[in-house]
Design a protein around this motif. Structure first.
Motif, PDB file in Angstrom:
ATOM      1  N   THR A  58      -2.430   2.391  -4.672  1.00 22.50           N
ATOM      2  CA  THR A  58      -2.584   2.260  -3.244  1.00 22.50           C
ATOM      3  C   THR A  58      -3.559   0.843  -3.062  1.00 22.50           C
ATOM      4  O   THR A  58      -3.280   0.177  -2.211  1.00 22.50           O
ATOM      5  N   ILE A 104      -4.669   7.062   4.073  1.00 27.61           N
ATOM      6  CA  ILE A 104      -4.060   7.277   2.705  1.00 27.61           C
ATOM      7  C   ILE A 104      -5.107   7.362   1.592  1.00 27.61           C
ATOM      8  O   ILE A 104      -5.004   8.572   0.902  1.00 27.61           O
ATOM      9  N   GLN A 139      -5.526  11.019  -0.231  1.00 32.35           N
ATOM     10  CA  GLN A 139      -5.437  11.222  -1.587  1.00 32.35           C
ATOM     11  C   GLN A 139      -6.475  11.639  -2.256  1.00 32.35           C
ATOM     12  O   GLN A 139      -6.520  12.275  -3.383  1.00 32.35           O
ATOM     13  N   PHE A 199      -2.467  -2.592  -1.672  1.00 28.71           N
ATOM     14  CA  PHE A 199      -3.086  -3.275  -0.444  1.00 28.71           C
ATOM     15  C   PHE A 199      -3.544  -4.400  -0.777  1.00 28.71           C
ATOM     16  O   PHE A 199      -3.433  -5.574  -0.050  1.00 28.71           O
ATOM     17  N   MET A 210       0.845  -1.280   0.201  1.00 33.30           N
ATOM     18  CA  MET A 210      -0.019  -0.116  -0.082  1.00 33.30           C
ATOM     19  C   MET A 210       0.899   1.230   0.104  1.00 33.30           C
ATOM     20  O   MET A 210       0.610   2.126  -0.740  1.00 33.30           O
ATOM     21  N   LEU A 211       1.814   1.448   0.861  1.00 33.39           N
ATOM     22  CA  LEU A 211       2.667   2.336   0.922  1.00 33.39           C
ATOM     23  C   LEU A 211       3.473   2.584  -0.540  1.00 33.39           C
ATOM     24  O   LEU A 211       3.485   3.653  -0.827  1.00 33.39           O
TER      25      LEU A 211
END
Lengths: 172, 291
Positions: free
Chosen positions: A77, B15, B19, A81, A51-52
């Motif tokens: 992302t 996240i 985004q 993930f 994900m990162l």
């Protein structure tokens, strides 16, 4: 050790992708090396890292590409993930599952990417299925190749080194 | 210590949301404003609206409170002014009424052949059994007992008892011990008006049952008593009935309002014993019939 490897892999992928795009747009549209790197990281190091990695790589790719920063990042992302999650749930140590994972993840990424663009730009999804399928196939092929290289590369290098040394001993 | 790596879902959410914000910040809306800006502006505008409403409410409460405090003070001041103006108005109205009464008295005084002296009513009688008033003229002004006292409306009464230098007591005609010679103006039927304890407070006695007396007839002073000058109004017949004896029962409504006497005229003619009415000077004109 993992983080530098991941960063290095992503950087190389970006560099290669931009190099290919500089040489041929058609060739660049047939493969997404950055996505391949993200899927690889997700499968190899798990969901969080995937994900990162997807977030970072996608944002950088978006920034370099000059589009809306975040769409590629969000897509990658999500892909990183779920690839990490699925990689932990299923056995993806053989080429076929890995290929399927690359293939499916590439399609999902393309779908997310186009859907987000469509959503942002308020138009219908402009998904070229043939192009998406081709890219997914190429990505899958590149992906299992990378896996093979990554897994067998050290062994092959070690074997090559051993073969060289044995040849030298035979001469003397 | 929170290990963010173990909170994968949270991290993903953060996240993704981050985004989304990033995307929204770059995407123009239909109005040309970036979605992020529009959404942020809209959300912040709501917060601002809420805050502004809250502050406005507080401001209104505060303003109204201060305003109400000011209004309360202003209200008290205005009430004070209204009270003051009401008092002034009453004073002016009283002055006007007094001026009117004085003018009427002056008219009466000038139109009357008998000498008179104006006097203010300065007090009443504290004893409810006796209907008297005190005037501000006395022996020093030539006032003597049994002098007639009249007002613009008609006969008031007579001076009684010892007089002070600058005060005298007047027995009003409606007192049950008071009496005055009178006649019916229309028919000249003579009689005597006395005070009674019921309403109306005057009764005309000694009028023959044969006399023609009707309600509404004016009752005038005849002067036969030697006190009240002839021709001054006493009252008006309110009812006239045949009596059980020789005389009629006649109720008379006084032409003077005894409840609001403030100024009177004292007839400066010394009393005399009962004399023929022709010897009593009559007023030049009939004034103050009371109606």
């Amino acid at each position: 050790m993992k983080t530098p490897i991941v960063i290095a892999a992503l950087a190389v992928a970006l560099l290669l992708q931009s190099t290919i795009a500089g040489m041929s747009f058609t060739a660049a549209s047939r493969v997404n090396l950055v996505l391949v790197a993200v899927i690889y990281v997700g499968l190899a190091y798990g969901a969080v890292t995937g994900m990162l990695a997807g977030c970072a790589a996608g944002l950088v790719q978006d920034a370099i590409a000059g589009g809306i920063v975040g769409i590629g990042g969000l897509s990658k992302t999500i892909v990183g993930f779920f690839v990490g999650v699925l990689g932990a749930q299923f056995i993806v140590s053989t080429p076929v599952p890995r290929f399927l994972m690359f293939f499916g993840a590439s399609l999902v990424h393309e779908l997310c990417f186009q859907a987000l663009y469509a959503l942002v730009e308020a138009h219908s999804i402009r998904l070229q299925i043939s192009g998406a399928l081709i890219q997914a196939l190429v990505n899958g092929a590149v992906g299992i190749t990378i896996f093979m290289l990554a897994e067998r590369g050290p062994e092959m290098m070690q074997r090559d080194n051993w073969r060289r040394s044995s040849t030298v001993r035979r001469r003397y | 210590m929170l290990d963010i790596r173990r909170r994968t879902g949270v991290l993903l959410l953060v996240i993704v949301v981050g985004q989304l914000f990033l995307i929204s910040a770059q995407v123009p809306s239909k109005s040309g404003v970036p979605v992020f800006q529009a959404v942020t502006f809209g959300a912040f505008a709501r917060v601002q609206g809420g805050a502004a409403g809250f502050l406005r409410g507080i401001g209104n409460i505060w303003g109204n409170y201060v305003w109400l405090r000011g209004v309360r003070g202003e209200n008290e001041e205005l009430r004070k002014q209204v009270t003051d103006l009401s008092v002034r108005l009453q004073e002016q109205r009283a002055l006007a009424q007094r001026a009117t009464r004085l003018q009427e008295l002056l008219t009466l005084q000038t139109s009357t052949a008998v000498p008179t002296l104006a006097a203010d009513v300065i007090a009443g009688n504290p004893n409810p059994g006796m209907l008297t008033i005190t005037i501000g003229r006395g022996s020093a002004d030539g006032v003597q007992p049994d002098m007639a006292v009249v007002a613009a409306g008609g006969v008031v009464g007579r001076i009684i008892g010892p007089t002070a230098a600058h005060a005298a007591r007047v027995q009003v005609l409606i007192d049950r011990n008071a009496a005055a010679g009178a006649y019916i103006e229309r028919t000249h039927s003579g009689g005597m008006v006395v005070g009674v304890d019921h309403d109306p407070p005057l009764s005309m006695d000694l009028v023959s049952n044969m006399a023609d007396v009707k309600a509404g007839d004016m009752v005038m002073a005849s002067g036969v008593d030697g006190i009240y000058p002839k021709g001054f109004a006493i009252g008006r017949v309110e009812s006239s009935e045949r009596g059980s004896g020789l005389y009629r029962a006649i109720a008379v409504r006084p032409s003077v309002d005894f409840s609001s006497l403030e100024e009177v005229l004292v007839v400066l003619v010394p009393p005399r014993s009962a004399v023929p009415e022709d010897s009593v000077p009559a007023p030049a004109a009939t004034v103050g019939t009371g109606k």
